[in-house]
Scaffold this motif. Sequence first.
Motif, short mmCIF file in Angstrom:
data_model
loop_
_atom_site.label_atom_id
_atom_site.label_comp_id
_atom_site.label_asym_id
_atom_site.label_seq_id
_atom_site.Cartn_x
_atom_site.Cartn_y
_atom_site.Cartn_z
N SER A 123 0.83 -1.20 0.00
CA SER A 123 0.00 0.00 0.00
C SER A 123 0.87 1.25 0.00
O SER A 123 2.09 1.19 0.22
CB SER A 123 -0.90 0.01 1.23
N SER A 124 0.24 2.39 -0.23
CA SER A 124 0.99 3.65 -0.26
C SER A 124 1.60 3.96 1.10
O SER A 124 2.70 4.52 1.19
CB SER A 124 0.09 4.81 -0.71
N VAL A 127 4.65 1.67 1.45
CA VAL A 127 5.74 2.18 0.61
C VAL A 127 6.36 3.42 1.26
O VAL A 127 7.59 3.58 1.29
CB VAL A 127 5.23 2.50 -0.80
N LYS A 128 5.51 4.29 1.81
CA LYS A 128 6.03 5.47 2.52
C LYS A 128 6.91 5.05 3.69
O LYS A 128 7.95 5.67 3.95
CB LYS A 128 4.88 6.34 3.03
N LYS A 168 4.49 7.14 -5.13
CA LYS A 168 3.48 6.45 -4.32
C LYS A 168 3.64 6.81 -2.85
O LYS A 168 2.66 7.00 -2.12
CB LYS A 168 3.59 4.94 -4.51
N ALA A 169 4.88 6.91 -2.39
CA ALA A 169 5.13 7.29 -1.00
C ALA A 169 4.66 8.71 -0.73
O ALA A 169 4.11 9.00 0.34
CB ALA A 169 6.62 7.17 -0.69
N ARG A 171 2.19 10.21 -2.27
CA ARG A 171 0.72 10.15 -2.19
C ARG A 171 0.29 9.63 -0.82
O ARG A 171 -0.69 10.11 -0.23
CB ARG A 171 0.17 9.25 -3.30
N GLY A 172 1.01 8.65 -0.32
CA GLY A 172 0.70 8.12 1.00
C GLY A 172 0.84 9.17 2.08
O GLY A 172 0.00 9.25 2.99
#
Length: 255
Positions: A123-124, A127-128, A168-169, A171-172
Amino acid sequence: MREGGAWCNFGPITFISSPKVLAFICSFFISFIAAPPLIRRHQSKLVVDRLWKPEELAIYNGTDANLPILLAILGSVFDVTKGKSHYGPGGSYNHFSGRDASRAFVSGNFTEDGLIDSLQGLSSVEVKSVVDWRDFYFRSYIYVGNLIGRYYNSQGEKTKYLKGVEAKAARGAQLLEKQKHEEAKMPSCNSKWSQQEGGEVWCDVGYPRLVQRPLEIALTGKMSKRCACYKEEELGQPGLEVYKGCDYLSKVCAV
């Protein structure tokens, strides 16, 4: 003097007349200048910014006490020798040494199947978290270059995959901030738990209700609920769930 196909020029060392002594000095000199740059620079506390191949990185896994200990995360390589009690043989983090096991930083899967660099399916928020771990290593250890492979190409440039991971991170991080802002509008319940008495939630002002966290799907890929406190006039809103076994206007609920 020439030894092993290389010329040795000792300049002022002209008082040494023994060919055997000169040969020994020459061999030592050649072996020193030909030593891997990281080892020499590690000994002199200098940082090397270079590209690594996976098979090269694997050598620095802590099994050779004469070599530094390295690990990679998202393709960035770090010297973690100062933490050898953790990253060396027998250490709790030794499975990270000599490789890029980015996924395991959030999965907790320390088997060979889990000690991989792919973040596919995470998930974001997860990944974060990996990106946050990379930032921790930049702050805490010595950066020594990049690993050729999934995250950096043979020219040392970021790959499309790494750019996607960082996007993606980001966005997270934005979603987490938005969720924090939204949930601040409705205070969370107090809670406690003990093995003897079990769990309990309560509100100093208002009444405890379970409520969906709408951003959780985007953040973690799963739907979840939280306990929030609502005033009596707000209890008619859709989506509010009374705890099982708890009275409608009870301020304290067992969980």
